[in-house]
Design a protein around this motif. Structure first.
Motif, PDB file in Angstrom:
ATOM      1  N   SER A  12       0.832  -1.218   0.000  1.00 27.10           N
ATOM      2  CA  SER A  12       0.000   0.000   0.000  1.00 27.10           C
ATOM      3  C   SER A  12       0.857   1.255   0.000  1.00 27.10           C
ATOM      4  O   SER A  12       0.454   2.298  -0.536  1.00 27.10           O
ATOM      5  CB  SER A  12      -0.960  -0.007   1.186  1.00 27.10           C
ATOM      6  OG  SER A  12      -0.264   0.078   2.407  1.00 27.10           O
ATOM      7  N   LEU A  55       9.577  -0.938   1.228  1.00 30.21           N
ATOM      8  CA  LEU A  55       9.145  -0.310  -0.024  1.00 30.21           C
ATOM      9  C   LEU A  55       8.155   0.798   0.291  1.00 30.21           C
ATOM     10  O   LEU A  55       7.448   0.709   1.298  1.00 30.21           O
ATOM     11  CB  LEU A  55       8.468  -1.355  -0.925  1.00 30.21           C
ATOM     12  CG  LEU A  55       9.365  -2.512  -1.383  1.00 30.21           C
ATOM     13  CD1 LEU A  55       8.528  -3.526  -2.148  1.00 30.21           C
ATOM     14  CD2 LEU A  55      10.517  -1.995  -2.238  1.00 30.21           C
ATOM     15  N   ASN A 112       1.793  -3.791   9.334  1.00 31.80           N
ATOM     16  CA  ASN A 112       2.820  -4.024   8.317  1.00 31.80           C
ATOM     17  C   ASN A 112       3.230  -5.500   8.321  1.00 31.80           C
ATOM     18  O   ASN A 112       3.106  -6.201   9.333  1.00 31.80           O
ATOM     19  CB  ASN A 112       4.032  -3.126   8.617  1.00 31.80           C
ATOM     20  CG  ASN A 112       4.884  -2.892   7.391  1.00 31.80           C
ATOM     21  OD1 ASN A 112       4.658  -3.470   6.326  1.00 31.80           O
ATOM     22  ND2 ASN A 112       5.877  -2.035   7.535  1.00 31.80           N
TER      23      ASN A 112
END
Ligand SMILES: N[C@@H](CCC(=O)N[C@@H](CS)C(=O)NCC(=O)O)C(=O)O
Length: 216
Positions: A12, A55, A112
């Motif tokens: 996301s 990322l 996460n």
């Protein structure tokens, strides 16, 4: 040299940058980094390109690498000002940052990948417990998002009829929550923005399903 984006289709935080790049019509090369195989932790990718094994990362002409999605959007807004994603007006800017930080600093980090893996690995939780954790923090966070949008939002996007950084954060967060089966019916204003964004060419181009590394 064309800007390089290191992304994973379901990430996301990478999705935030894909939306920003599409809105600003910045040309970039897509480099898929598979989070499922820990490619983001590979020596070939860290630490030179990716200081924190996360990322997204972008690299620019002069070899400079930049991580942290909100810092990247801020940089893109300074280097490619049209359309602006972070307003100049102090209060409008603060509203966009308030919603963006709620998603990026409060909601996303606790769900996460590395946190979910730690729950299931060292802490020994099963899949149902991990999914319950995920849904709990989505519900807490999205309740706050809906409050902010109801009180201060206006227009077809979060803060007006043009997207801002808040929409770059909101749409990927909803997409992930939807994919993991969270109940999103208590957030009608957020879901109306999501439905609208899904008709916008930049948001469509940035969807996970439209990335070169997508696997269904
Ligand atoms: N605060 C960072 C978070 C970056 C981040 O952690 N991204 C996730 C993908 S959505 C990641 O790479 N996770 C890898 C892991 O948890 O091991 C940002 O906004 O860029």
């Amino acid at each position: 040299m064309t800007m390089q984006l290191f992304s994973f289709f379901f990430s996301s935080t990478s999705y935030r940058i894909r939306i920003a790049l599409q809105l600003k019509r910045v040309a970039y090369d897509y480099n898929g980094v598979d989070l499922r195989t820990d490619a983001h932790r590979a020596d070939s990718f860290t630490p030179a390109r990716n200081a924190t094994a996360a990322l997204p990362v972008i690299t620019m002409d002069d070899g400079i690498s930049l991580g942290q999605s909100l810092a990247i959007i801020d940089y893109l807004d300074a280097t490619h000002p049209e359309p602006r994603l972070i307003p100049a007006d102090p209060l409008a800017r603060a509203r966009v940052l308030e919603l963006s930080y709620l998603i990026a600093c409060d909601i996303h980090p606790v769900n996460n990948l590395r946190i979910l893996k730690y729950l299931q690995g060292p802490l020994g939780h099963n899949v149902a417990e991990k999914d319950g954790w995920y849904a709990h923090w989505i519900a807490e966070g999205m309740a706050g998002v809906e409050q902010l949008l109801t009180r201060y939002g206006h227009g077809a996007f979060c803060f007006g009829d043009a997207p801002t950084m808040a929409d770059c954060c909101l749409i990927p967060q909803i997409a992930n929550a939807e994919r993991t089966g969270c109940d999103l019916t208590p957030y009608p204003r957020a879901m109306a923005i999501y439905a609208h964004a899904m008709t916008h060419p930049a948001f469509i181009a940035a969807k996970p399903q439209n990335q070169p590394d997508f696997v269904g």
